[in-house]
Design a protein around this motif. Structure first.
Motif, short mmCIF file in Angstrom:
data_model
loop_
_atom_site.label_atom_id
_atom_site.label_comp_id
_atom_site.label_asym_id
_atom_site.label_seq_id
_atom_site.Cartn_x
_atom_site.Cartn_y
_atom_site.Cartn_z
N THR A 44 0.83 -1.22 0.00
CA THR A 44 0.00 0.00 0.00
C THR A 44 0.86 1.27 0.00
OG1 THR A 44 -0.22 -0.10 2.40
CG2 THR A 44 -2.02 -1.06 1.08
N LYS A 45 2.02 1.21 0.64
CA LYS A 45 2.91 2.37 0.67
C LYS A 45 3.47 2.65 -0.74
CE LYS A 45 5.49 5.57 2.62
NZ LYS A 45 4.84 6.87 2.81
N GLY A 46 3.99 1.58 -1.37
CA GLY A 46 4.57 1.73 -2.71
C GLY A 46 3.53 2.20 -3.72
N SER A 48 0.75 3.85 -3.08
CA SER A 48 0.32 5.23 -2.77
C SER A 48 1.38 6.23 -3.22
CB SER A 48 0.03 5.38 -1.27
OG SER A 48 -0.97 4.45 -0.91
N GLU A 49 2.65 5.85 -3.08
CA GLU A 49 3.73 6.74 -3.57
C GLU A 49 3.67 6.88 -5.08
OE1 GLU A 49 6.08 8.75 -2.22
OE2 GLU A 49 5.05 8.36 -0.33
N ALA A 50 3.41 5.75 -5.77
CA ALA A 50 3.30 5.78 -7.24
C ALA A 50 2.14 6.70 -7.65
CB ALA A 50 3.09 4.36 -7.78
N ILE A 51 1.04 6.57 -6.94
CA ILE A 51 -0.14 7.39 -7.24
C ILE A 51 0.18 8.88 -7.04
CG2 ILE A 51 -2.39 8.03 -6.22
CD1 ILE A 51 -2.99 5.03 -5.99
N TYR A 52 0.84 9.18 -5.94
CA TYR A 52 1.15 10.58 -5.66
C TYR A 52 2.09 11.16 -6.73
CZ TYR A 52 2.95 14.81 -3.55
OH TYR A 52 3.34 16.11 -3.34
N TYR A 53 3.10 10.37 -7.08
CA TYR A 53 4.06 10.84 -8.10
C TYR A 53 3.34 11.07 -9.43
CZ TYR A 53 8.29 11.18 -10.88
OH TYR A 53 9.27 11.63 -11.73
N PHE A 54 2.47 10.13 -9.77
CA PHE A 54 1.69 10.24 -11.02
C PHE A 54 0.82 11.51 -10.97
CE2 PHE A 54 -2.37 9.29 -13.19
CZ PHE A 54 -1.91 9.09 -14.48
N ASN A 55 0.08 11.69 -9.87
CA ASN A 55 -0.80 12.87 -9.74
C ASN A 55 -0.03 14.17 -9.87
OD1 ASN A 55 -3.01 11.26 -9.30
ND2 ASN A 55 -3.09 11.57 -7.09
N LYS A 56 1.17 14.18 -9.24
CA LYS A 56 2.01 15.38 -9.28
C LYS A 56 2.35 15.73 -10.74
CE LYS A 56 5.57 16.77 -6.19
NZ LYS A 56 6.90 16.82 -6.65
N GLY A 57 2.69 14.69 -11.50
CA GLY A 57 3.00 14.89 -12.92
C GLY A 57 1.81 15.48 -13.66
N ILE A 58 0.62 14.96 -13.39
CA ILE A 58 -0.59 15.46 -14.06
C ILE A 58 -0.83 16.91 -13.65
CG2 ILE A 58 -3.11 15.21 -14.27
CD1 ILE A 58 -1.81 12.83 -15.60
N GLN A 72 -11.22 11.87 -6.55
CA GLN A 72 -12.21 10.86 -6.14
C GLN A 72 -11.59 10.01 -5.03
OE1 GLN A 72 -14.60 8.78 -5.03
NE2 GLN A 72 -15.69 9.40 -6.89
N ILE A 73 -12.15 10.11 -3.83
CA ILE A 73 -11.51 9.50 -2.65
C ILE A 73 -11.47 7.97 -2.71
CG2 ILE A 73 -13.52 9.39 -1.12
CD1 ILE A 73 -11.47 10.57 1.06
N ALA A 74 -12.37 7.35 -3.46
CA ALA A 74 -12.41 5.87 -3.49
C ALA A 74 -11.08 5.27 -3.95
CB ALA A 74 -13.52 5.41 -4.42
N PHE A 75 -10.41 5.97 -4.88
CA PHE A 75 -9.15 5.45 -5.43
C PHE A 75 -7.99 5.53 -4.43
CE2 PHE A 75 -11.77 6.34 -9.08
CZ PHE A 75 -11.62 5.17 -9.81
N GLY A 80 -6.00 2.20 2.25
CA GLY A 80 -5.95 2.46 3.69
C GLY A 80 -5.27 3.78 4.02
N ALA A 81 -4.56 3.78 5.15
CA ALA A 81 -3.95 5.02 5.64
C ALA A 81 -2.95 5.59 4.63
CB ALA A 81 -3.24 4.75 6.97
N ASP A 82 -2.22 4.72 3.93
CA ASP A 82 -1.25 5.22 2.94
C ASP A 82 -1.97 5.91 1.79
OD1 ASP A 82 1.05 4.23 4.26
OD2 ASP A 82 0.66 2.22 3.46
N GLY A 83 -3.08 5.32 1.39
CA GLY A 83 -3.87 5.92 0.31
C GLY A 83 -4.45 7.27 0.72
#
Ligand SMILES: O=c1ccn([C@@H]2O[C@H](COP(=O)(O)O)[C@@H](O)[C@H]2O)c(=O)[nH]1
Length: 306
Positions: A44-46, A48-58, A72-75, A80-83
């Motif tokens: 979940t940590k890895g 969530s980090e990938a998601i954040y990095y991707f979002n930052k790029g967008i 959208q909070i579901a994603f 969990g907490a990392d998300g």
């Protein structure tokens, strides 16, 4: 006031589109996942980090051309907490870049509980507006209205949703019109409490892009409500479909597109133009195309009216 800020941002960028940050890990470029998983593991940590990095790029690629993002909070909840941490970090980053941040949380519960949901989001400085579900009744939305006024935030109340099955409940006929029309009358009444100097309210409505005719009716019932319009792109709605959500000044609505924009680099249209390393440029190209289509639809409407 929230509504004034949103209208100013739309006018300044000449763009009523909103980018939906709905990251699906399977669609995030491999190079991002590899880097995050090498550092934190495929957990979940890895993720969530990938998601954040991707979002930052967008966000970096679109912040100068769009007024807002919708997260959208579901994603994020799924991790969990990392998300949730990635959700708030994304909101903070978008805010830092000057974007209006809409948290798509669709809350709805008895008033005592709604008070908690309301404070959780509307007190947060990184979140400008949230979506809520009013189908438990007017009393359940009172806490949000109080907080919209107290913290100068925005609210988008589900009225007519974009999904194929929305009619099964929302289109039911009552003695005073359909269920969704009745909800719209309620939103119109409430929206009067939060009108800004430009004539638009900070209490708006969610109206699906996929229901063009219903949008025409709803625009008349709620003249000062800003419509948050999902359903463009991946759900099939086009610029022609969303035009009825806008008023005669071509204002009063923001159109969301999530998958079609953020994963544009994988689409038939862009996949030969942009590599996965250029996912953010592809998103920018898609959003500019969407902006152009909507602005063209405004011109066409004016031309036909002449
Ligand atoms: O009626 C509604 C209300 C909200 N949504 C949300 O909008 C996006 C749509 O995503 P796409 O990828 O552009 O289809 C998503 O976050 C939904 O929760 C909606 O689709 N319809």
């Amino acid at each position: 006031m929230f509504s004034d800020n949103l209208i100013h941002a739309i006018k300044f960028k000449n763009n009523p589109t909103v980018v939906g940050l709905d990251p699906r890990i399977e669609n995030i470029p491999e190079f991002i996942k590899k880097a995050a998983f090498n550092k934190y593991g495929n957990n979940t940590k890895g993720i969530s980090e990938a998601i954040y990095y991707f979002n930052k790029g967008i966000v970096d690629a679109v912040f100068d051309v769009v007024p807002a993002v919708k997260i959208q909070i579901a994603f994020y909840e799924i991790y969990g907490a990392d998300g949730i941490e990635a959700f708030y970090k994304t909101a903070e980053y978008a805010k830092e870049k000057g974007l209006i941040v809409i948290a798509d949380v669709k809350r709805g519960d008895i008033a005592d509980v709604a008070e908690m949901y309301s404070k959780a989001y509307l007190q947060n400085p990184s979140i400008d507006a949230i979506t809520i579900n009013p189908y438990m009744g007017e009393d359940t939305i009172t806490p949000y209205i109080r907080d919209v006024l107290e913290y100068d935030k925005g609210l988008f109340i589900l009225v007519k949703t974009s999904n194929a099955g929305s009619g099964t409940i929302q289109n039911l006929k009552t003695v005073s019109g359909t269920v969704y029309e009745n909800v719209a009358y309620m939103v119109d009444k409430i929206s009067k409490l939060a009108e800004g100097s430009l004539g638009y309210s900070s209490i708006g409505a969610v109206v699906g892009a996929t229901y063009k005719e219903e949008a025409k009716i709803l625009r008349k019932i709620m003249p000062s409500a800003i419509f948050l319009v999902p359903g463009y792109g991946a759900q099939g709605a086009t610029a022609e479909d969303v035009i009825n959500c806008f008023d005669e000044n071509n204002l009063g609505a923001i159109v969301n597109s999530s998958r079609k924009v953020i994963f544009a680099y994988k689409s038939q249209y862009w996949k030969d133009v942009y590599s996965e390393y250029e996912f953010a440029q592809a998103a920018r190209a898609e959003v500019l195309l969407m902006m152009g289509m909507i602005n063209n639809a405004f011109l066409k409407r004016r031309y036909i009216a002449c």
